[in-house]
Design a protein around this motif. Structure first.
Motif, PDB file in Angstrom:
ATOM      1  N   ILE A 111      29.546  40.622  33.569  1.00  0.00           N
ATOM      2  CA  ILE A 111      29.632  41.081  34.947  1.00  0.00           C
ATOM      3  C   ILE A 111      30.428  40.098  35.808  1.00  0.00           C
ATOM      4  O   ILE A 111      31.016  40.479  36.814  1.00  0.00           O
ATOM      5  CB  ILE A 111      28.215  41.313  35.513  1.00  0.00           C
ATOM      6  N   PHE A 171      38.378  50.462  33.103  1.00  0.00           N
ATOM      7  CA  PHE A 171      37.458  49.488  33.681  1.00  0.00           C
ATOM      8  C   PHE A 171      37.323  48.249  32.812  1.00  0.00           C
ATOM      9  O   PHE A 171      37.173  47.133  33.316  1.00  0.00           O
ATOM     10  CB  PHE A 171      36.094  50.147  33.888  1.00  0.00           C
ATOM     11  N   THR A 172      37.367  48.442  31.489  1.00  0.00           N
ATOM     12  CA  THR A 172      37.259  47.305  30.568  1.00  0.00           C
ATOM     13  C   THR A 172      38.636  46.804  30.142  1.00  0.00           C
ATOM     14  O   THR A 172      38.802  46.246  29.063  1.00  0.00           O
ATOM     15  CB  THR A 172      36.426  47.682  29.328  1.00  0.00           C
ATOM     16  N   GLN A 173      39.622  47.044  31.012  1.00  0.00           N
ATOM     17  CA  GLN A 173      40.963  46.472  30.872  1.00  0.00           C
ATOM     18  C   GLN A 173      41.676  46.938  29.611  1.00  0.00           C
ATOM     19  O   GLN A 173      42.290  46.157  28.895  1.00  0.00           O
ATOM     20  CB  GLN A 173      40.892  44.943  30.935  1.00  0.00           C
ATOM     21  N   HIS A 228      33.588  47.078  39.985  1.00  0.00           N
ATOM     22  CA  HIS A 228      32.935  45.905  39.407  1.00  0.00           C
ATOM     23  C   HIS A 228      32.093  45.171  40.452  1.00  0.00           C
ATOM     24  O   HIS A 228      30.941  44.795  40.189  1.00  0.00           O
ATOM     25  CB  HIS A 228      34.000  44.972  38.832  1.00  0.00           C
ATOM     26  N   GLU A 229      32.635  44.960  41.637  1.00  0.00           N
ATOM     27  CA  GLU A 229      31.905  44.255  42.696  1.00  0.00           C
ATOM     28  C   GLU A 229      30.681  45.038  43.152  1.00  0.00           C
ATOM     29  O   GLU A 229      29.634  44.457  43.445  1.00  0.00           O
ATOM     30  CB  GLU A 229      32.838  43.973  43.880  1.00  0.00           C
ATOM     31  N   LYS A 266      28.114  44.687  40.378  1.00  0.00           N
ATOM     32  CA  LYS A 266      27.610  43.313  40.398  1.00  0.00           C
ATOM     33  C   LYS A 266      26.560  43.126  41.497  1.00  0.00           C
ATOM     34  O   LYS A 266      25.504  42.515  41.267  1.00  0.00           O
ATOM     35  CB  LYS A 266      28.776  42.353  40.603  1.00  0.00           C
ATOM     36  N   TYR A 288      30.231  44.068  28.523  1.00  0.00           N
ATOM     37  CA  TYR A 288      31.161  43.222  29.264  1.00  0.00           C
ATOM     38  C   TYR A 288      30.404  42.299  30.200  1.00  0.00           C
ATOM     39  O   TYR A 288      29.292  42.597  30.652  1.00  0.00           O
ATOM     40  CB  TYR A 288      32.176  44.070  30.039  1.00  0.00           C
ATOM     41  N   SER A 314      39.138  49.176  39.608  1.00  0.00           N
ATOM     42  CA  SER A 314      38.200  48.553  38.673  1.00  0.00           C
ATOM     43  C   SER A 314      37.470  47.387  39.321  1.00  0.00           C
ATOM     44  O   SER A 314      36.254  47.226  39.156  1.00  0.00           O
ATOM     45  CB  SER A 314      38.938  48.084  37.416  1.00  0.00           C
ATOM     46  N   LEU A 315      38.194  46.558  40.051  1.00  0.00           N
ATOM     47  CA  LEU A 315      37.574  45.407  40.718  1.00  0.00           C
ATOM     48  C   LEU A 315      36.593  45.859  41.795  1.00  0.00           C
ATOM     49  O   LEU A 315      35.521  45.258  41.957  1.00  0.00           O
ATOM     50  CB  LEU A 315      38.651  44.507  41.323  1.00  0.00           C
ATOM     51  N   ASP A 344      33.298  38.440  34.997  1.00  0.00           N
ATOM     52  CA  ASP A 344      34.763  38.541  34.939  1.00  0.00           C
ATOM     53  C   ASP A 344      35.284  39.738  34.138  1.00  0.00           C
ATOM     54  O   ASP A 344      36.475  39.846  33.878  1.00  0.00           O
ATOM     55  CB  ASP A 344      35.351  37.257  34.348  1.00  0.00           C
ATOM     56  N   ARG A 345      34.407  40.658  33.719  1.00  0.00           N
ATOM     57  CA  ARG A 345      34.784  41.891  33.007  1.00  0.00           C
ATOM     58  C   ARG A 345      35.329  41.662  31.601  1.00  0.00           C
ATOM     59  O   ARG A 345      35.933  42.555  31.023  1.00  0.00           O
ATOM     60  CB  ARG A 345      35.802  42.708  33.819  1.00  0.00           C
TER      61      ARG A 345
END
Length: 751
Positions: free
Chosen positions: A99, A70-72, A368-369, A372, A97, A364-365, A101-102
């Motif tokens: 929110i 998730f944190t790339q 993330h959404e 967010k 991180y 992950s995106l 753009d991670r």
């Protein structure tokens, strides 16, 4: 016409004049910022930017791997289990991180930016107001010089006024009078704090983004009790499960051992602990994929791991739907808290193909959404945070082993090194805030400590010590808690010490010698050890055992030490009553977590405190002094089970005499009522979401074999008759449990 040398401008003079002008401008700007900083200390605040996001779930389901993806970051091959004391340096795996753009950030950089933002607002407001009051004049050079001199004088007066106001406030709080000596001291402190922050502001761009501080907790069942001090209602939770396992399967460890706990029970533990700690009944509205959803707080986002084990995507979705259906039916009153993302991560470290990488990024995106959308809807993120809180956060939780010379010589470093300890009383924090002009009253101090607790920066336990106990190093506390409750092989070759370790694993009791030995690597003084033990007693992680006459025998009851393979209780030499169950209706509290059960055992120990308590896995046997019988308390899924037992005697006269004494004790003392009241009190205190839920007695129906609660109608029926409350049964049956517990009296039981 020839020009004299005196008329030719000297380039060095021009350069020197410009440098002097720049120096004056910089000095003026610094004074203006200092003035704005002093103003901000009185009234400056900005909207909260940070929330905690906690990864939770059963052990070995891939929480750490999902967090890394998730944190790339890349998944780690053969990653050790999270938070095993002797296998990881950091007990809490966390990152911060953005929110938006991670991208990851340092939390102290965010604090610094927030302070800058508050001061910048004061600065810009001041400049705008002054510009409105200035008139444009043709003689710009002359006017600018005059205004610069005037501004310097005015800002000096205004800054001095603000300093005096802040010092006067500090003087009132201290009950002292400002003298030239301590006036200079206060002024220097304000200037030192300002100089700590100001240089970084010159090259820093302001950022109004929101951030999530990610925590990764281990899923080992023994750790659940240590989670309670760290779980917050103002957090978002990502609950992870293994899509390749059935919800009713036993939890599988990395070394392929099957535990006694099922995945459903583990999920119930987590959900009840997370949701129960929140006292709010508010709901929020979030828009996800153009769909407006209504949720209760706290928010729990359900995601899955081991997507690489699925034959195809549809198989994964089908298993996800089956899993969420089981959660809905077994814990219906949690449905409004859970958002089913249907995101399935593939975190196989051996598969880093382009297709897999693209799938990880897509998952992950999506997560993330979702996060967010929820974060932007949370009331916690709208709260104004005073600048003083950010400064105190920097003081209480900034690194003291800095290799940066500027940092090492700063006032923050000095305070942290000389005034901040790992565990402190609230009064010490109060004096610290007062000494540096950051105290505005007890109510605000408590709010500030609660805010930092919610973010996981500190632990604030109000019930411990006088006014509360604060732990400034969360990781350090977790290490200590788990060092005491997680038994490993004894590192000592001393046979006495090995005996203490062995006794702890067999009996669940530890001596002060055992605790002192476990804590040797931490180099703690006696006061710190005492504070830690008091904190653990406050959270019911351990409980002091007293002798029959009430004296402290320096032994502690720690039920979490018991291994699951401890021999079951042997009752072959005892007469044993039928089982009486205590619990709640499924729509009220569908599951009693282990943490509440162990707290109940500790609470009962305080009630019947003596050295004859026996601990077994998920079971305890308490001796009732001068009543000649034991009370047995067990946990079975969502209920507490009670039994009593007394010794078998060969002599019939003595046996009947003891039997009569036991029955009289049960009838008059009503220990089952005591246990029910203690359970109800613990739930109200530790699970405020369910405060007011009614604890009931249950018996097992001999017709449908399900538990049914005892109500007033049942008690009015003749004999031992009970009417089953289950819809599909509703039959009358005779209950021996009712006879042994509820209807017990001298006439029916004597002989």
């Amino acid at each position: 016409q020839q020009i004299s040398s005196q008329q030719i401008p000297n380039l060095s003079d021009i350069k020197g004049h410009r440098e002097m002008q720049q120096t004056n401008d910089h000095a003026l700007k610094e004074r203006q910022y200092f003035n704005a900083y002093m103003q901000a200390l009185q009234q400056g605040s900005c909207k909260n930017k940070v929330i905690r996001a906690m990864y939770a779930g059963p052990r070995c389901v891939g929480k750490s791997s999902i967090m890394r993806v998730f944190t790339q970051q890349e998944p780690i091959k053969s990653q050790n289990p999270t938070q095993i004391v002797d296998q990881s340096e950091k007990m809490v795996h966390l990152q911060v991180y953005k929110i938006k753009d991670r991208t990851t950030y340092d939390l102290h950089q965010i604090w610094n930016n927030s302070i800058h933002q508050i001061v910048q607002l004061q600065y810009e407001t001041k400049i705008k107001n002054e510009r409105r009051s200035k008139l444009v004049n043709e003689q710009m050079i002359t006017k600018q010089n005059l205004l610069m001199i005037d501004d310097r004088h005015r800002f000096h007066i205004q800054s001095s006024t603000l300093v005096k106001e802040n010092m006067a406030k500090a003087s009132i709080l201290h009950g002292t009078t400002i003298t030239p000596t301590n006036s200079s001291l206060f002024l220097k402190q304000y200037q030192d704090f300002f100089q700590y922050y100001y240089p970084s502001w010159l090259n820093e761009s302001l950022d109004d983004s929101q951030y999530a501080k990610i925590w990764d907790f281990g899923g080992h069942s023994i750790y659940h009790v240590t989670h309670q001090p760290f779980i917050s209602s103002n957090s978002i939770y990502i609950l992870v499960f293994n899509i390749n396992q059935n919800i009713h399967d036993k939890v599988l460890t990395r070394d392929c051992r099957l535990l006694k706990t099922t995945y459903l029970q583990s999920m119930q533990e987590w959900l009840t602990s997370i949701i129960g700690c929140n006292s709010s009944h508010d709901k929020i509205t979030a828009t996800i994929d153009s769909d407006q959803v209504y949720h209760s707080l706290p928010i729990v986002i359900l995601v899955a791991s081991h997507g690489d084990c699925m034959v195809n995507k549809q198989q994964g979705i089908d298993r996800f739907i089956t899993f969420e259906r089981e959660l809905r039916t077994t814990m219906p009153n949690y449905n409004n808290n859970i958002y089913s993302s249907r995101i399935i991560f593939n975190c196989n470290p051996d598969d880093n193909s382009d297709i897999t990488r693209a799938d990880r990024e897509k998952c992950s995106l999506e997560l993330h959404e979702i996060m967010k959308s929820f974060v932007e809807s949370l009331p916690f993120m709208c709260n104004p945070i005073p600048i003083r809180w950010y400064i105190m956060a920097t003081i209480l939780h900034s690194p003291i082993n800095s290799k940066n010379d500027d940092m090492a010589s700063s006032i923050i470093y000095h305070i942290r090194a000389t005034r901040v300890r790992k565990i402190m009383a609230k009064q010490e924090i109060k004096l610290l805030a007062k000494d540096f002009g950051l105290y505005e009253g007890d109510d605000e101090l408590i709010s500030m400590l609660s805010y930092l607790h919610d973010l996981g920066e500190i632990i604030f336990c109000r019930k411990s010590g006088e006014g509360g106990t604060i732990v400034t190093d969360v990781d350090w506390l977790l290490h200590i808690f788990r060092a005491i409750i997680q038994l490993h092989h004894c590192p000592s070759r001393n046979l006495q010490m090995q005996s203490l370790y062995d006794a702890a694993s067999r009996t669940g009791k530890v001596s002060t010698e055992y605790i002192s030995h476990v804590l040797l690597p931490y180099n703690l003084d006696d006061d710190t050890k005492k504070s830690i033990v008091n904190l653990m007693e406050t959270y019911d992680i351990l409980c002091a055992i007293k002798s029959d006459n009430g004296e402290d025998i320096r032994t502690y009851f720690v039920p979490y030490l018991l291994e699951s393979d401890v021999k079951p209780i042997n009752l072959s030499q005892y007469h044993v009553s039928k089982m009486l169950y205590i619990g709640y209706e499924r729509n009220d509290i569908p599951y009693i977590p282990d943490g509440i059960y162990y707290c109940l055992l500790s609470s009962c120990l305080k009630e019947w405190n003596n050295t004859k308590v026996e601990l077994h896995y998920q079971c305890a046997k308490f001796y009732l002094v001068r009543s000649y019988h034991y009370i047995i308390i067990k946990k079975e899924n969502s209920h507490i089970i009670l039994q009593y037992c007394y010794q078998k005697l060969s002599d019939s006269t003595s046996a009947n005499s003891i039997k009569s004494m036991v029955y009289n004790s049960i009838y008059n003392y009503r220990p089952h009522n005591i246990v029910k009241e203690k359970l109800s009190s613990l739930v109200n205190d530790r699970m405020p979401k369910f405060k007011g839920a009614i604890a009931r007695f249950y018996v097992r129906c001999i017709k449908c074999n399900k538990l049914t609660y005892i109500d007033s109608k049942s008690e009015s029926l003749p004999g031992n008759l009970v009417q089953c409350q289950n819809e599909n049964c509703n039959m009358l049956f005779e209950s021996e449990s009712m006879n042994d517990w509820i209807y017990l009296n001298q006439e029916s039981k004597n002989g």
